[in-house]
Design an enzyme around this catalytic site. Structure first.
Site, PDB file in Angstrom:
ATOM      1  N   TRP A  78      39.288  37.865  32.146  1.00  0.00           N
ATOM      2  CA  TRP A  78      38.302  37.722  32.908  1.00  0.00           C
ATOM      3  C   TRP A  78      38.351  38.275  34.211  1.00  0.00           C
ATOM      4  O   TRP A  78      39.310  38.417  34.905  1.00  0.00           O
ATOM      5  CB  TRP A  78      38.020  36.102  33.055  1.00  0.00           C
ATOM      6  CG  TRP A  78      36.644  35.625  34.056  1.00  0.00           C
ATOM      7  CD1 TRP A  78      35.506  35.527  33.600  1.00  0.00           C
ATOM      8  CD2 TRP A  78      36.796  35.509  35.331  1.00  0.00           C
ATOM      9  NE1 TRP A  78      34.781  35.054  34.562  1.00  0.00           N
ATOM     10  CE2 TRP A  78      35.459  35.117  35.673  1.00  0.00           C
ATOM     11  CE3 TRP A  78      37.938  35.273  36.309  1.00  0.00           C
ATOM     12  CZ2 TRP A  78      35.181  34.507  37.061  1.00  0.00           C
ATOM     13  CZ3 TRP A  78      37.573  34.844  37.477  1.00  0.00           C
ATOM     14  CH2 TRP A  78      36.349  34.583  38.099  1.00  0.00           C
ATOM     15  N   PHE A 158      44.353  46.470  38.498  1.00  0.00           N
ATOM     16  CA  PHE A 158      45.270  45.214  38.510  1.00  0.00           C
ATOM     17  C   PHE A 158      44.122  44.022  39.164  1.00  0.00           C
ATOM     18  O   PHE A 158      42.951  44.493  39.472  1.00  0.00           O
ATOM     19  CB  PHE A 158      46.244  45.177  39.564  1.00  0.00           C
ATOM     20  CG  PHE A 158      45.986  45.386  40.909  1.00  0.00           C
ATOM     21  CD1 PHE A 158      45.525  44.495  41.949  1.00  0.00           C
ATOM     22  CD2 PHE A 158      46.146  46.856  41.204  1.00  0.00           C
ATOM     23  CE1 PHE A 158      45.288  44.764  43.056  1.00  0.00           C
ATOM     24  CE2 PHE A 158      45.621  47.077  42.670  1.00  0.00           C
ATOM     25  CZ  PHE A 158      45.322  46.144  43.430  1.00  0.00           C
ATOM     26  N   CYS A 175      44.658  37.547  27.801  1.00  0.00           N
ATOM     27  CA  CYS A 175      45.890  38.560  27.683  1.00  0.00           C
ATOM     28  C   CYS A 175      46.346  38.282  26.075  1.00  0.00           C
ATOM     29  O   CYS A 175      47.549  38.508  25.935  1.00  0.00           O
ATOM     30  CB  CYS A 175      46.734  38.689  28.657  1.00  0.00           C
ATOM     31  SG  CYS A 175      45.833  39.008  30.246  1.00  0.00           S
TER      32      CYS A 175
END
Length: 216
Positions: A78, A158, A175
């Site tokens: 998200w 990232f 993940c």
């Protein structure tokens, strides 16, 4: 080495808008038309699904945010308000160790966390930055990494949770990891840690990522 260009967007950026910008910057960097560039921003709420996302990891209809399938590695995560997302568009050296590059990006977030009084670590077999299991809960992820290298230039990047609403993660298997939680700098520090506070720390450590680049 040319000075790193940093593009910082104000406000919440739709994911598709940022992805188009990434593709444009990537093509320009491949062509040698621009220097290494990092885009820093906050997204409007969105779930992004990497190539290894399983159907069971996706949110149910009505989750409150769109799901966008993307060409990075990894699984679903998200992005949204209260989270810093960084997209390094970097020309990497030939025969670059991509795993080593991922570790450098993780180190950037670990160093930022440390400056804010939060001890982030790596966990064997799991990418990103984590808070070790303790009396407050199991291992919990505070920073995610999802990268792609094409034609020698990196894209995607990232995400570091500052003071985001963590309930967004309850609607997915983030993940692809079902046995761990997700956290933020604010939750771990026990105070409000805003994106505005964290951004200067991120910018200061960006050269840590660029250490892969040979100096002229």
């Amino acid at each position: 080495m040319a000075e790193l260009r940093v593009i910082r967007h104000e406000g919440l950026v739709p994911y598709e808008t940022a992805w188009e910008e990434q593709r444009r910057l990537h093509a320009a960097r491949v062509a040698g038309e621009i220097d290494d560039t990092v885009v820093l921003l906050e997204h409007e709420p969105v779930y992004t699904a990497g190539k290894r996302t399983k159907p069971s990891d996706r949110p149910l209809p009505g989750s409150g945010a769109p799901v966008v399938d993307v060409d990075r590695g990894g699984e679903i995560t998200w992005h949204g308000p209260g989270q810093i997302v960084g997209y390094p568009i970097l020309a990497l050296p030939e025969r670059v160790d991509v795993i080593g590059y991922v570790r450098r990006v993780e180190q950037l977030m670990i160093d930022v966390c440390a400056e804010l009084g939060v001890d982030g670590v790596r966990v064997d077999g799991r990418s990103g930055v984590w808070i070790p299991a303790d009396g407050r809960g199991p291992e919990r992820k505070i920073g995610a990494v999802g990268l792609r290298v094409a034609q020698g230039v990196s894209m995607h990047g990232f995400a570091l949770n500052c003071n985001c609403d963590l309930t967004w993660y309850d609607r997915i298997v983030p993940c692809g990891i079902s046995d761990a939680a997700t956290t933020s700098l604010a939750r771990e520090a026990g105070r409000d840690v805003t994106v505005a506070e964290v951004l200067p720390h991120v910018e200061r450590h960006l050269d840590d990522v660029l250490a892969l680049q040979p100096h002229a």
